[in-house]
Scaffold this motif. Sequence first.
Motif, mmCIF file in Angstrom:
data_model
loop_
_atom_site.group_PDB
_atom_site.id
_atom_site.type_symbol
_atom_site.label_atom_id
_atom_site.label_comp_id
_atom_site.label_asym_id
_atom_site.label_seq_id
_atom_site.Cartn_x
_atom_site.Cartn_y
_atom_site.Cartn_z
ATOM 1 N N MET A 272 0.890 -1.186 0.061
ATOM 2 C CA MET A 272 -0.021 0.297 -0.134
ATOM 3 C C MET A 272 0.696 1.139 -0.094
ATOM 4 N N ALA B 298 -8.305 -9.149 3.874
ATOM 5 C CA ALA B 298 -7.301 -9.866 4.734
ATOM 6 C C ALA B 298 -8.064 -11.129 5.389
ATOM 7 N N ASP C 35 -12.999 -1.667 8.081
ATOM 8 C CA ASP C 35 -11.688 -1.378 7.155
ATOM 9 C C ASP C 35 -11.740 -2.601 6.151
ATOM 10 N N PRO D 176 -7.607 3.888 8.132
ATOM 11 C CA PRO D 176 -8.303 2.813 7.527
ATOM 12 C C PRO D 176 -9.159 3.259 6.516
ATOM 13 N N GLU E 153 -9.439 -3.225 3.911
ATOM 14 C CA GLU E 153 -8.224 -3.896 3.950
ATOM 15 C C GLU E 153 -8.207 -4.984 4.903
ATOM 16 N N GLU E 154 -8.828 -4.886 6.063
ATOM 17 C CA GLU E 154 -9.132 -5.893 7.122
ATOM 18 C C GLU E 154 -10.081 -7.174 6.623
#
Length: 68
Positions: free
Chosen positions: A1, A60, A54, A14, A56-57
């Motif tokens: 990122m 993931a 978030d 975030p 990205e969370e």
Amino acid sequence: MSGFAERSGGTARPRTVPTELAALAMGVSQATIRKWASRGKITRHGGPQRAEYDLEELLALTRRTPLE
């Protein structure tokens, strides 16, 4: 990122989305998103009246474990 906060040495904030969009992004119901948050699988952001998650969370999470 690679973002401004990263280049400037700060902590990146975030990118969050409301529950409805988090559910759409994950292909699950809004109730599942809330359940994951209550069980500690994902972090709930936002105020008392507006939950956000978030991106990205969430992404993931899909890479780590199979979805419920």
